[in-house]
Each structure stands twice: as C-alpha cells, then as structure tokens.
Design a protein around this motif. Structure first.
Motif, mmCIF file in Angstrom:
data_model
loop_
_atom_site.group_PDB
_atom_site.id
_atom_site.type_symbol
_atom_site.label_atom_id
_atom_site.label_comp_id
_atom_site.label_asym_id
_atom_site.label_seq_id
_atom_site.Cartn_x
_atom_site.Cartn_y
_atom_site.Cartn_z
ATOM 1 N N ASP A 197 2.598 14.771 -0.347
ATOM 2 C CA ASP A 197 1.625 14.353 0.670
ATOM 3 C C ASP A 197 0.364 13.768 0.046
ATOM 4 O O ASP A 197 -0.326 12.957 0.665
ATOM 5 C CB ASP A 197 1.248 15.528 1.575
ATOM 6 N N ASN A 198 0.050 14.199 -1.184
ATOM 7 C CA ASN A 198 -1.163 13.716 -1.838
ATOM 8 C C ASN A 198 -0.933 12.457 -2.668
ATOM 9 O O ASN A 198 -1.875 11.935 -3.269
ATOM 10 C CB ASN A 198 -1.741 14.811 -2.741
ATOM 11 N N PHE A 199 0.315 11.996 -2.718
ATOM 12 C CA PHE A 199 0.633 10.782 -3.482
ATOM 13 C C PHE A 199 0.371 9.556 -2.604
ATOM 14 O O PHE A 199 1.279 8.873 -2.140
ATOM 15 C CB PHE A 199 2.093 10.807 -3.940
ATOM 16 N N VAL A 200 -0.900 9.286 -2.378
ATOM 17 C CA VAL A 200 -1.317 8.165 -1.526
ATOM 18 C C VAL A 200 -2.612 7.572 -2.082
ATOM 19 O O VAL A 200 -3.326 8.218 -2.847
ATOM 20 C CB VAL A 200 -1.562 8.607 -0.059
ATOM 21 N N ILE A 201 -2.887 6.353 -1.689
ATOM 22 C CA ILE A 201 -4.170 5.737 -2.010
ATOM 23 C C ILE A 201 -5.209 6.337 -1.076
ATOM 24 O O ILE A 201 -4.945 6.560 0.104
ATOM 25 C CB ILE A 201 -4.091 4.201 -1.829
ATOM 26 N N SER A 202 -6.380 6.620 -1.586
ATOM 27 C CA SER A 202 -7.421 7.237 -0.763
ATOM 28 C C SER A 202 -7.739 6.365 0.446
ATOM 29 O O SER A 202 -7.607 5.128 0.394
ATOM 30 C CB SER A 202 -8.688 7.451 -1.585
ATOM 31 N N THR A 203 -8.168 7.002 1.509
ATOM 32 C CA THR A 203 -8.470 6.268 2.740
ATOM 33 C C THR A 203 -9.540 5.193 2.545
ATOM 34 O O THR A 203 -9.371 4.067 3.011
ATOM 35 C CB THR A 203 -8.893 7.248 3.850
ATOM 36 N N MET A 211 -11.444 0.922 10.739
ATOM 37 C CA MET A 211 -11.458 2.094 11.611
ATOM 38 C C MET A 211 -10.130 2.856 11.616
ATOM 39 O O MET A 211 -10.113 4.104 11.615
ATOM 40 C CB MET A 211 -11.781 1.625 13.036
ATOM 41 N N THR A 212 -9.026 2.127 11.614
ATOM 42 C CA THR A 212 -7.726 2.734 11.863
ATOM 43 C C THR A 212 -7.347 3.839 10.881
ATOM 44 O O THR A 212 -6.878 4.912 11.305
ATOM 45 C CB THR A 212 -6.629 1.649 11.899
ATOM 46 N N PRO A 213 -7.511 3.664 9.563
ATOM 47 C CA PRO A 213 -7.101 4.748 8.655
ATOM 48 C C PRO A 213 -7.832 6.059 8.917
ATOM 49 O O PRO A 213 -7.272 7.134 8.687
ATOM 50 C CB PRO A 213 -7.466 4.179 7.271
ATOM 51 N N TYR A 214 -9.058 5.972 9.412
ATOM 52 C CA TYR A 214 -9.826 7.189 9.644
ATOM 53 C C TYR A 214 -9.430 7.910 10.926
ATOM 54 O O TYR A 214 -9.762 9.087 11.109
ATOM 55 C CB TYR A 214 -11.327 6.858 9.679
ATOM 56 N N ILE A 215 -8.749 7.199 11.827
ATOM 57 C CA ILE A 215 -8.315 7.869 13.056
ATOM 58 C C ILE A 215 -6.804 8.114 13.071
ATOM 59 O O ILE A 215 -6.256 8.556 14.074
ATOM 60 C CB ILE A 215 -8.727 7.064 14.313
ATOM 61 N N THR A 216 -6.150 7.815 11.938
ATOM 62 C CA THR A 216 -4.722 8.110 11.843
ATOM 63 C C THR A 216 -4.414 8.970 10.611
ATOM 64 O O THR A 216 -3.260 9.157 10.256
ATOM 65 C CB THR A 216 -3.896 6.804 11.763
ATOM 66 N N SER A 217 -5.459 9.479 9.958
ATOM 67 C CA SER A 217 -5.277 10.320 8.771
ATOM 68 C C SER A 217 -6.248 11.489 8.845
ATOM 69 O O SER A 217 -7.414 11.326 9.197
ATOM 70 C CB SER A 217 -5.524 9.508 7.492
ATOM 71 N N ASN A 218 -5.755 12.678 8.500
ATOM 72 C CA ASN A 218 -6.620 13.864 8.538
ATOM 73 C C ASN A 218 -7.258 14.153 7.187
ATOM 74 O O ASN A 218 -7.885 15.184 7.000
ATOM 75 C CB ASN A 218 -5.842 15.093 9.018
ATOM 76 N N SER A 219 -7.108 13.220 6.250
ATOM 77 C CA SER A 219 -7.695 13.408 4.929
ATOM 78 C C SER A 219 -9.054 12.724 4.848
ATOM 79 O O SER A 219 -9.311 11.743 5.548
ATOM 80 C CB SER A 219 -6.769 12.837 3.846
ATOM 81 N N LEU A 254 0.814 -1.216 0.000
ATOM 82 C CA LEU A 254 0.000 0.000 0.000
ATOM 83 C C LEU A 254 0.848 1.267 0.000
ATOM 84 O O LEU A 254 0.339 2.354 -0.307
ATOM 85 C CB LEU A 254 -0.931 0.007 1.220
ATOM 86 N N ALA A 255 2.127 1.138 0.370
ATOM 87 C CA ALA A 255 3.009 2.306 0.400
ATOM 88 C C ALA A 255 3.988 2.331 -0.776
ATOM 89 O O ALA A 255 4.807 3.241 -0.878
ATOM 90 C CB ALA A 255 3.792 2.326 1.717
ATOM 91 N N PHE A 261 2.605 0.856 -7.033
ATOM 92 C CA PHE A 261 1.249 0.392 -6.748
ATOM 93 C C PHE A 261 0.309 1.583 -6.600
ATOM 94 O O PHE A 261 -0.817 1.572 -7.102
ATOM 95 C CB PHE A 261 1.236 -0.460 -5.477
ATOM 96 N N ILE A 262 0.774 2.614 -5.894
ATOM 97 C CA ILE A 262 -0.036 3.831 -5.752
ATOM 98 C C ILE A 262 -0.295 4.446 -7.129
ATOM 99 O O ILE A 262 -1.419 4.871 -7.437
ATOM 100 C CB ILE A 262 0.673 4.843 -4.830
ATOM 101 N N HIS A 263 0.739 4.450 -7.962
ATOM 102 C CA HIS A 263 0.605 4.995 -9.325
ATOM 103 C C HIS A 263 -0.449 4.224 -10.118
ATOM 104 O O HIS A 263 -1.299 4.827 -10.791
ATOM 105 C CB HIS A 263 1.963 4.917 -10.024
ATOM 106 N N GLN A 264 -0.421 2.890 -10.042
ATOM 107 C CA GLN A 264 -1.370 2.074 -10.787
ATOM 108 C C GLN A 264 -2.794 2.226 -10.242
ATOM 109 O O GLN A 264 -3.753 2.241 -11.010
ATOM 110 C CB GLN A 264 -0.961 0.593 -10.719
ATOM 111 N N GLN A 265 -2.923 2.328 -8.944
ATOM 112 C CA GLN A 265 -4.250 2.409 -8.322
ATOM 113 C C GLN A 265 -4.897 3.776 -8.514
ATOM 114 O O GLN A 265 -6.120 3.873 -8.696
ATOM 115 C CB GLN A 265 -4.142 2.101 -6.822
ATOM 116 N N THR A 266 -4.093 4.823 -8.465
ATOM 117 C CA THR A 266 -4.660 6.182 -8.475
ATOM 118 C C THR A 266 -4.501 6.901 -9.801
ATOM 119 O O THR A 266 -5.229 7.875 -10.066
ATOM 120 C CB THR A 266 -3.986 7.042 -7.387
#
Length: 541
Positions: free
Chosen positions: A69-75, A448-456, A49-50, A54-59
């Motif tokens: 900071d925006n080069f991530v897979i959506s939550t 639950m975890t991604p939503y309480i460890t990410s401000n996006s 996931l990091a 893979f991020i390039h192919q998914q997004t």
C-alpha cells in the motif's frame, strides 16, 4: 480600392459559401490530428504514475515492495506531475491568442509543435530520478499543447464548411480520444518493463505525433479570416481558393469573402481596435444582459469549458488506473482503464452525426442529463455495496455509459461552440481565453482529486462518493445548457454573430438567416460596382 468596391456580393443567404468538397474534409482532418497530442498526454500519464519502475525511480523504494500500500508516489508529487502540464497549457493558450493574430493561425500551431517537442525531450532526457527535470519538461510541453489546442479549434472553425462544421470540429475531440487510447495501449505494453524504457517509450513516442502534425499543418493554407483581419484580401482569396477548392475569381469565393469582410467591418464599427490592451479589453465590453455582447460571449466560452471539466471525465482518464486499483476487487486496473478509453474512442464518432442532426444545444442538454443519472448510480452502488464484485462490475458498466454520454455530447460540443460564438475581431483571443479556462479547471481538478480520493498525507478518501460530486456538477451543466447555450447548427460564423444579436438561447434553434452582412452594408450598391467585379492585387480592407 475599398474591399466593398472589389468583391461580388449576394443577398442570398444560401450562397455565402461554396459547396463542400473532399478537400475540405481532408484539411480539417489533418488539423484535427492536433487533438492526439492533448489526448495522448492524458492517456499515458495515468498509467506511468502507476508503473512499478517509475514509482521505484521517483521514490527510491525497492521494487520488492511492489504491491504494498505504501509503494506509491506521494500525493503532492503525483498532483504536481499531473497538474503542471495543465498549468503550462493555460499560459500557452493565452499567449497563443496573441500569436494567432500577429503571425497567423498556421504559424502559431507550428510554433506550438516546436515548444512541445522541447518539453518531451526534457522529460525523456531524465531517468526518472530527476524530479525537477521531469516537472520542467511537462511545464514546457504544456505550453506547446496550449498553443496547439487553442489555435487548432480556431483554425478548424474558420475553414470548415458551415454545413458540417460541427462534425469536422468534433474530429478534434475524436483525435483526443485516439490519443487517450494510444497512451493507454502503450502503457499496457510497457508497464512490466523493469527499466526506464517503461516510461521513456510512452513519453518519447509523442515526438512522432509532433512531427506528423507539423508536416500536415505546413501543407495547409492560412485561414482566410486571418488575412481579412490583416487587410490582405488577395491572400484571403487565394486561401479561400484552396479551402473551398474553387477558382479565386469564382462567385462562390467572392461572395463568401464579401460576407466575411462585411461582418468584420460591421464588428469593427461597433467595437474598434485601439491598440494591444484595447484589443484584450474588447473581450469584456458590453452588458451582462445582452446575450450578444462580447462580455457575455467571453463568459459563455470560458464557462462552457469550465463545465466540460466539471463533468469529471478527466478524473477517469488521469486517475482512473489508481481509482480502480483502490476498489480492491479488480485484478487488472490497467485493462479496465484501457476499456474505458476504448469506450470513449468508439463513442465519439457518433457525435459527427448527432451534432449536425440534432444540434449543439439539444445534445448538451441530453448529455448532461445522461451523465447525472450514471454518476449517481455509480455513487449509490459504490457506497452501499462497493466491496461486492458484482456491484463493482455494475459500477464500471455505468462509468462506461457515462463516458458514452460525454464522448457524444459535451466532449466535442464544448470545443465546437467556442469556435463559433466569437466575432472575428476578438475570435482568436476569445478562443484562447476559453481554452485557457479548460486547462485552468483541468489543473484545479488534477490538484484537488488526489486529496479527495486518498487517505494518505492529509487526504480524504471519498472513494465512490466522489461520483456524488461529479453528478451534482453535471446537474449544474444541465441547467447551464438549457438556459445559456445557443443553437449554431448550419450557420456560417457570420450568421452565428447575427443570430446571437437577435434571439435568446432558448429561441435560437428557430432562428433562420434573413439577410447577408454584405447586403445590409449596401456593398452591391456602392459606386454602381457590378457583382461580378473581381479582386485585384491591390485590394485591401
């Protein structure tokens, strides 16, 4: 001919099982390899996931934006990719409870291997841009993992010698840690590849582990307790012959078989089976105030696996790489994730000794206390001085100590106990429900975890404060272990059944076997049959 009229029995509680041989260890080691499948998935998905490609192919984001900071897979997508396997595993574990009673423990594990392989093939078939195909592949693979994870524990508990059952079943958790380490190592080696090989290699490697497990399980005998449940004592004796490395007409095999049969007949007399739905309903019969009731045992097994997930360890293994990146002072989050996994692997073998030396109950109490201390230290340091490089290093150190406490206590201990606390008539379903509980909470935490460890995207970035949550939950684990966990060290599965009927959890460590089920059922006195009488080919329950 009745089972009780054809089997030698004993009143000596020390003679209900043959001496342990190297063959017993080998069989359990082969079965424990199933833990690699579970652990490897947890290990590789965190890194994949990091991965930039893979991020390039998914997004569809350009690789030139890597590091932004925006080069991530959506939550939501990240949550789905991680949690969907746990959802599949939940249903797989439930289904496996039926399969294990209908077709056997060994056959159910082999079926799980086939289903898992199909799921892996679906994931590898895509190039990372087919999000739906990847999700379906993980769902199918999860179903296979559910089959394997539930029934491997059941199988190992039923064939392992009582004196070392805790140690050999802990081998499953050790295999889980090996899988985690392998996943992290493969990720570390492929992370910089700028092609689909970066993630296809970690995913596809699972096929090798599946073939290895299937080959090993194919060689192993079926559980003798499965054959007792099916009423085929001849096959049960042949199975014990292989499992205990003794001739089937030896007194050791006959006396152990007599104890298994007597316990099964006793349990069936208390709660008879009256059809498919009744067999599931039996898991919930009895009162809450009776520690030995099936309802209490089912609640104990399912809540124990829930508590194991509440320790928060899978936060580290699922999202550790992402969390370490967010700390901002770590240059190589993949390496730190690899180190935490290595601590997990190196610590787990210690549980082989302490779980038999100190017992299940004591190590769970001490382990929970140790995790509480470490979690709160990490939280306090992170909140007060989380941007300081030295402070971050101390946080990582205490995370590693926390993992040490988990790996030596709650990691293996929860798996060992769920294989011991259920009586034979409901054992496969009880273990299945307990394993499903593990995966249900695994799924909940993954969502639950991604939503309480990410401000996006509507998330709340707790950062290091999340360890206050895990620490508080570990305190609940401490209280839970003190009041509700039985001590099962050194007892046969049938003796565990008797112990839970006679004492409370806090007094269970002092309980000593005082009779055998075969003796209590009066087997040696029926029709004057001598204890040396042997099993013939027509013997059934």
């Amino acid at each position: 001919m009745g089972a009780s009229e054809a089997i030698a029995v004993t009143a000596d509680t020390s003679r209900i099982e043959a001496p342990t041989t190297w063959k017993s260890y080998l069989m359990c080691a082969i079965a424990a390899f199933g833990g690699v499948l579970f652990g490897y998935d947890s290990g590789y998905i965190s890194g994949v996931l990091a991965m930039d490609f893979f991020i390039h192919q998914q997004t569809g984001l350009p690789l030139s934006d890597s590091g932004d900071d925006n080069f991530v897979i959506s939550t939501p997508d990240k949550t789905l990719l991680v949690s969907i396997l746990s959802a599949g595993t939940f249903f797989g574990a439930i289904i496996a409870g039926d399969m294990a009673d209908w077709w056997g423990r060994r056959t159910t594990v082999l079926m799980g291997c086939v289903i898992y392989a199909i799921g892996v093939i679906l994931q590898v078939a895509g190039d990372g841009t087919q999000f739906a195909l990847f999700v379906v592949g993980r769902l199918v693979a999860g179903c296979g993992v559910g089959f394997v994870s539930a029934i491997i524990i059941l199988y190992m508990s039923e064939i392992a010698p009582k004196a070392v059952r805790g140690a050999v079943v802990s081998g499953y958790q050790f295999a889980v840690t090996i899988g985690l380490l392998l996943g992290s190592c493969v990720n570390y080696a492929t992370q910089d590849m700028m092609s689909t090989a970066a993630f296809r290699i970690p995913i596809g490697l699972q096929l090798l582990f599946i073939v290895m497990l299937a080959a090993g399980i194919f060689w192993l005998p079926e559980s003798p307790r499965y054959y007792v449940k099916k009423g085929d004592l001849l096959k049960a004796a042949h199975s014990l012959e292989r499992v205990r490395d003794q001739p089937k007409d030896s007194l050791f095999v006959q006396e152990e078989l007599a104890e298994i049969v007597a316990n099964y007949e006793y349990e069936m007399s208390v709660i008879p089976q009256n059809g498919y739905f009744s067999s599931w309903a039996n898991c919930f019969k009895g009162g809450l105030r009776n520690p030995a009731s099936n309802l209490r045992r089912t609640i104990l097994g399912t809540s124990l696996q829930m508590m194991q997930q509440w320790t928060g360890v899978n936060f580290i293994f699922y999202y550790g790489t992402t969390f370490f990146q967010q700390l901002g002072t770590i240059s190589d989050a993949f390496l730190i994730s690899l180190i935490t996994t290595l601590v997990n692997v190196c610590s787990t073998p210690l549980s082989f000794y302490i779980i038999e030396k100190f017992g299940r109950r004591q190590i769970l109490i001490v382990g929970a206390a140790g995790m509480v201390i470490c979690q709160f230290i990490v939280a306090i340091v992170g909140v007060t001085d989380g941007s300081n490089d030295t402070a971050v290093k101390s946080m990582i150190a205490f995370i590693c100590i926390y993992i040490f406490f988990f790996a030596t206590t709650w990691g293996p201990g929860a798996w060992v106990l769920i294989g011991e606390i259920f009586p034979l008539p409901i054992r496969s379903r009880g273990v299945a429900l307990s394993t499903a509980s593990n995966w249900l909470w695994n799924c909940i935490i993954a969502i639950m975890t991604p939503y309480i460890t990410s401000n996006s995207e509507g998330g709340v970035d707790l950062g290091a404060k999340i360890f206050f949550l895990w620490g508080s939950l570990c305190f609940i684990c401490f209280v839970y272990a003190y009041f509700l966990i039985f001590e099962t060290k050194g007892l046969s599965l049938e003796q565990v059944d008797r112990m839970m009927e006679e004492v409370t959890p806090r007094h269970s460590a002092k309980w000593v076997p005082h009779s055998t089920f075969a003796e209590d059922m009066g087997y040696s006195k029926r029709n004057g049959v001598p204890e040396t009488d042997h099993i013939d080919e027509k013997t059934t329950v």
